[in-house]
Design a protein around this motif. Structure first.
Motif, PDB file in Angstrom:
ATOM      1  N   GLY A   1      65.047  10.587 -18.280  1.00 27.97           N
ATOM      2  CA  GLY A   1      65.472  11.732 -19.095  1.00 27.97           C
ATOM      3  C   GLY A   1      66.173  12.806 -18.296  1.00 27.97           C
ATOM      4  N   ALA A   2      66.408  12.568 -16.976  1.00 26.07           N
ATOM      5  CA  ALA A   2      67.089  13.577 -16.158  1.00 26.07           C
ATOM      6  C   ALA A   2      68.543  13.710 -16.609  1.00 26.07           C
ATOM      7  N   ASN A   3      68.999  14.951 -16.716  1.00 23.05           N
ATOM      8  CA  ASN A   3      70.371  15.219 -17.178  1.00 23.05           C
ATOM      9  C   ASN A   3      70.962  16.375 -16.362  1.00 23.05           C
ATOM     10  N   PRO A   4      71.464  16.087 -15.153  1.00 20.71           N
ATOM     11  CA  PRO A   4      71.998  17.159 -14.293  1.00 20.71           C
ATOM     12  C   PRO A   4      73.157  17.923 -14.930  1.00 20.71           C
ATOM     13  N   ASP A   5      74.008  17.245 -15.689  1.00 25.57           N
ATOM     14  CA  ASP A   5      75.153  17.929 -16.308  1.00 25.57           C
ATOM     15  C   ASP A   5      74.683  18.996 -17.300  1.00 25.57           C
ATOM     16  N   LYS A   6      73.599  18.706 -17.987  1.00 29.12           N
ATOM     17  CA  LYS A   6      73.044  19.700 -18.926  1.00 29.12           C
ATOM     18  C   LYS A   6      72.637  20.972 -18.174  1.00 29.12           C
ATOM     19  N   ILE A   7      72.052  20.789 -16.976  1.00 23.02           N
ATOM     20  CA  ILE A   7      71.630  21.944 -16.168  1.00 23.02           C
ATOM     21  C   ILE A   7      72.854  22.771 -15.779  1.00 23.02           C
ATOM     22  N   ARG A   8      73.933  22.097 -15.357  1.00 23.47           N
ATOM     23  CA  ARG A   8      75.142  22.815 -14.979  1.00 23.47           C
ATOM     24  C   ARG A   8      75.681  23.636 -16.150  1.00 23.47           C
ATOM     25  N   GLN A   9      75.667  23.043 -17.328  1.00 26.15           N
ATOM     26  CA  GLN A   9      76.171  23.739 -18.519  1.00 26.15           C
ATOM     27  C   GLN A   9      75.279  24.928 -18.875  1.00 26.15           C
ATOM     28  N   GLN A  10      73.950  24.725 -18.809  1.00 30.03           N
ATOM     29  CA  GLN A  10      73.029  25.807 -19.161  1.00 30.03           C
ATOM     30  C   GLN A  10      73.183  27.001 -18.223  1.00 30.03           C
ATOM     31  N   LEU A  11      73.374  26.724 -16.926  1.00 29.81           N
ATOM     32  CA  LEU A  11      73.409  27.808 -15.949  1.00 29.81           C
ATOM     33  C   LEU A  11      74.718  28.594 -15.990  1.00 29.81           C
TER      34      LEU A  11
ATOM     35  N   ALA B   1      79.334  25.978 -11.553  1.00 32.78           N
ATOM     36  CA  ALA B   1      79.424  24.959 -10.502  1.00 32.78           C
ATOM     37  C   ALA B   1      80.846  24.850  -9.977  1.00 32.78           C
ATOM     38  N   GLU B   2      80.956  24.409  -8.722  1.00 32.50           N
ATOM     39  CA  GLU B   2      82.281  24.233  -8.117  1.00 32.50           C
ATOM     40  C   GLU B   2      83.103  23.220  -8.896  1.00 32.50           C
ATOM     41  N   GLU B   3      82.432  22.204  -9.479  1.00 33.01           N
ATOM     42  CA  GLU B   3      83.142  21.194 -10.270  1.00 33.01           C
ATOM     43  C   GLU B   3      83.798  21.806 -11.506  1.00 33.01           C
ATOM     44  N   TYR B   4      83.256  22.928 -11.968  1.00 28.58           N
ATOM     45  CA  TYR B   4      83.789  23.597 -13.158  1.00 28.58           C
ATOM     46  C   TYR B   4      84.697  24.762 -12.783  1.00 28.58           C
ATOM     47  N   GLY B   5      85.052  24.849 -11.508  1.00 31.78           N
ATOM     48  CA  GLY B   5      85.938  25.921 -11.075  1.00 31.78           C
ATOM     49  C   GLY B   5      85.225  27.163 -10.590  1.00 31.78           C
TER      50      GLY B   5
END
Length: 612
Positions: free
Chosen positions: A225-235, A242-246
Motif C-alpha cells: 500500500g506504499a504510495n510515495p507519489d501521493k506523499i509528494r503531492q500531499q506535501l 519535490a525537485e521532480e516537480y520543479g
C-alpha cells in the motif's frame, strides 16, 4: 515641574526617562537608579495597594506601575540582554568574533529527525547508526535526548553528519527558543503507506518557523500500500515541492526497517547543506556550543551531552553552561570512547560540571575556573531573584477568582501521559471544549513519561498547570513544584480530567465541602445557673462530644437552632476536651438557653470533600 506625590509621599519626577531594570529587582535597586529614598517608595506603593519591603524582589508589573506613577518608562531587561551585559563585564562574548574568512573551516551539518508518531523516526536513526536503540526504549518511544555523528561519502570524499535525537518537536522548538539554534537541517519522516498526518504538519511548521531547510524521507516503501507519489503531492500543499516537480526540496524513498537507500538520504542531506547553507566555523578559538541533554549520574556526577558549535573543546578546559560550571574532567564520544578534543559539530558527553546544566543552555569555555564560577553564581542569583518576584502561580481552584477579576484570559496547560496516544486523545478532547469567548485553553507542551524538572520550569515561565495522566513526577520534581508554586494535577480517568478542566474554564471549580457527624447527646436534665445560664445534663448516645465543636439543637426531630457551639463541656466538676459514647456530661451552649429535657444535641464538622 512639580514632583509627583502619591498618598502625600513626594517622589522624583522622571519626565519620561527610560530606566532599565533586571527581572526580579527590588525597590532598593530602583531607588539606586533614580537616586531616591527606598523607604518613600515602599510608602508610595502601600498607597497604591501593594505591600512590599525595600529589599524584596518585586514583579515586572509592580516596577512598571511605580515607574509610570513617577513619570519613568521602566524597561525590563530580558535574560538574554542580562547575559550579554554580564559577559561584557568579563570582556567575553558568545557567538561573536569567529575570526576572518581564512579562519573558518567547513563543519558537518547538524540534523534533527522529525515526523508523525510511528512513522519510523527512531527506526531511521537506528538504521543510520546501525545500533538498536528501539529495543532499549519502553514501547519504542524515544525517552531521551542524545546526539550522534556518522560518516558517509559524497563524491568519494568522507563527510560527517551529526544527528540530534529528540523525543519530539517540543524539544526542537524549546532549544531554538533558548537561542541555541543548534539544528541546520530537518529530516522529515513520512510513512509511504500512511501519508501526511497532524504531527507531520506540526513538524513542517516548526521547521519553517526556525527557517531550517527540510529533506523529506519517505519511509516504509517496502510495505504493501506504499504510495510515495501521493506523499509528494500531499506535501506540495504545505510548500514542500519535490525537485521532480520543479521545486527545491529533496525527497528520498527509504525503508528504515530494511535499511534501504539510507546512503541516498545521507547524500541528500549533504547536498542540501552544500547548496543552501554556509556551514563553517573557526576551530581555533575557545569552544562554544549548546548542552543537548544533562542528567545526574550516581557514579559520575553531573553528565552533560554538549554539541560544539565553534572552537575546540578539550579536556581540562574551564566551562560554564547556564547556571552550571566546572572543569572538563573527561569527554566521551557517542560510542562511549574517551575523546581528547571535540571540534565544531561534534557531540560529546562532558564530565566535570559541579551541577546539572539545563537542556538547551549555551556553554562557553573561559580562561579560569574563577571566571566560570563567578558567571555561574551571578546567573544563579539572577534566576533566584526572578523566581522570587514571580513566585505566585495560578492554581485550578483560584482560576475562577482570577477570571472574575479579569486577571487571566486563558488557562495554560502542560500535559504528560504514559503513552503518546493517550496524551493526544486528552489534548484533542480538551481543545474541543467550548465555553465561550471569555477564556481560552492553551497547551504549551505535551509529552510522554514522568513529570520532569523541565516541565516545572516551563510551567513557571508560562504560568501553566501541569496535568499528569497515569504518570508521577520523577524524584525531586514535586519539591521543586511546591517551591515554585506550580499546581500539578494527577488523573487516571480521562473523563475526570476533561470535566475538571471544563469546570475550571467555566469558573465553576470550587472546593467542595461536606458535613460529617461527630456525635449526639440526649438532654436528661436542665440545670439553671444565674452565672452560666442553662446547663444541659446529657448522656452521649453516639460518637463523641468535643468542646468548641459546631452543634445544632433538635426537639422532637425538628431543628431549633443549627448555629450553636459547644461552649463548655464538663465531666462532673472537671472540664473535659471530649466525652465519648455512653458517658454523662454537662454541656453549655453559650448564650442559648432554650433547652428542654429530651432535646438532642448533634455535633458536626465541615470538611473539604476529597475529589474522587
Amino acid at each position: 515641574m512639580q514632583a509627583p506625590s502619591i498618598g502625600g509621599i513626594t517622589l522624583p519626577r522622571g519626565n519620561g526617562a527610560v530606566i532599565r531594570m533586571a527581572r526580579g529587582s527590588s525597590l532598593s535597586d530602583f531607588a539606586d537608579k533614580i537616586d531616591a529614598n527606598p523607604a518613600s517608595m515602599v510608602q508610595a506603593l502601600f498607597h497604591l495597594g501593594e505591600m512590599v519591603t525595600a529589599t524584596q524582589s518585586v514583579s515586572d508589573d509592580i516596577l512598571e506601575l511605580l515607574g509610570s506613577e513617577m513619570g519613568y518608562e521602566v524597561q525590563i531587561v530580558s535574560p538574554e540582554d542580562e547575559d550579554r551585559e554580564l559577559l561584557d563585564t568579563f570582556d567575553l562574548s558568545y557567538g561573536e568574533n569567529e575570526g576572518g574568512e581564512e579562519d573558518l573551516q567547513v563543519r558537518p551539518p547538524v540534523v534533527t529527525v522529525m515526523g508523525h508518531v510511528d512513522h519510523g523516526k527512531t527506526k531511521l536513526l537506528d538504521a543510520i547508526r546501525s545500533t538498536n536503540v528501539v529495543a532499549k526504549e519502553a514501547g519504542g518511544i524515544t525517552q531521551h535526548i542524545g546526539a550522534y555523528q556518522v560518516a558517509t561519502h559524497l563524491n568519494d570524499v568522507e563527510r560527517l553528519i551529526t544527528f540530534i535525537d529528540t523525543p519530539g518537536h517540543e524539544a526542537f522548538t524549546a532549544m531554538r527558543a533558548r537561542g541555541s539554534k543548534s539544528t541546520d537541517i530537518v529530516v522529515l519522516v513520512v510513512a509511504a503507506d500512511d501519508g501526511v498526518m497532524p504531527q507531520t504538519v506540526e513538524a513542517i511548521n516548526h521547521a519553517k518557523a526556525a527557517d531550517v531547510p527540510i529533506v523529506v524521507a519517505i519511509n516504509k516503501i517496502d510495505k504493501e500500500g506504499a504510495n510515495p507519489d501521493k506523499i509528494r503531492q500531499q506535501l506540495t500543499e504545505y510548500g514542500l515541492v519535490a525537485e521532480e516537480y520543479g521545486g527545491d526540496t529533496m525527497f528520498v524513498e527509504i525503508s528504515a526497517r530494511q535499511r534501504t537507500n539510507i546512503d541516498g538520504l545521507l547524500e541528500a542531506v549533504l547536498l542540501t547543506a552544500d547548496a543552501a547553507l554556509d556551514l563553517r566555523a573557526n576551530p581555533n578559538m575557545q569552544a562554544e556550543g549548546v548542552a543537548i541533554e544533562a542528567h545526574l549520574d550516581r557514579g559520575r556526577g553531573a553528565v552533560a551531552t554538549v554539541l560544539v558549535q565553534r572552537g575546540t573543546l578539550r579536556v581540562g578546559d574551564s566551562i560554564v553552561a547556564g547556571n552550571a560550571y566546572g572543569r572538563v574532567r573527561a569527554m566521551l564520544g557517542d560510542h562511549g570512547e574517551n575523546v581528547a578534543e571535540a571540534t565544531p559539530s561534534r557531540p560529546v558527553q562532558v564530565l566535570g560540571f559541579t551541577s546539572v546544566p539545563g537542556a538547551g543552555d549555551s556553554f562557553m569555555v573561559v580562561e579560569e575556573d574563577r571566571v566560570a564560577r563567578q558567571i555561574a553564581e551571578r546567573r544563579q542569583a539572577r534566576t533566584r531573584k526572578a523566581q522570587v518576584a514571580n513566585r505566585r502561580r495560578i492554581t485550578l481552584e483560584d482560576f475562577n477568582t482570577a477570571l472574575q477579576q479579569n486577571k487571566v484570559e486563558q488557562l495554560t496547560l502542560i500535559i504528560k501521559g504514559d503513552n503518546s496516544g493517550t496524551v493526544e486523545a486528552l489534548e484533542d478532547s480538551l481543545m474541543k471544549l467550548d465555553v465561550g469567548e471569555e477564556v481560552n485553553l492553551r497547551v504549551v507542551h505535551r509529552g510522554v513519561g514522568g513529570i520532569t524538572q523541565d516541565d516545572i520550569n516551563l510551567a513557571v515561565i508560562t504560568d501553566a498547570i501541569v496535568i499528569g495522566f497515569n504518570v508521577k513526577p520523577v524524584r525531586g520534581v514535586q519539591e521543586l513544584a511546591d517551591r515554585e508554586g506550580v499546581d500539578i494535577r494527577y488523573y487516571t480517568v480521562i473523563y475526570q480530567a476533561i470535566d475538571e478542566i471544563e469546570a475550571a474554564l467555566k469558573g465553576l471549580l470550587k472546593p467542595e465541602f461536606e458535613e460529617v457527624a461527630v456525635g449526639t447527646a440526649e438532654i436528661r436534665e436542665v440545670f439553671r445557673s444565674s452565672k452560666f445560664g442553662n446547663i444541659a445534663g446529657c448522656i452521649v448516645r453516639s460518637g463523641e462530644i468535643r468542646r468548641n465543636a459546631k452543634a445544632r439543637l433538635l426537639r422532637a426531630g425538628v431543628v431549633i437552632n443549627d448555629n450553636l457551639t459547644i461552649d463548655s463541656l464538663k465531666r462532673f466538676k472537671d472540664d473535659a476536651v471530649e466525652v465519648r459514647e455512653g458517658f454523662e456530661c454537662g454541656i453549655g451552649l453559650g448564650s442559648w438557653n432554650n433547652i428542654e429535657v429530651e432535646d438532642t444535641i448533634e455535633t458536626y464538622e465541615i470538611r473539604e470533600k476529597p475529589r474522587a
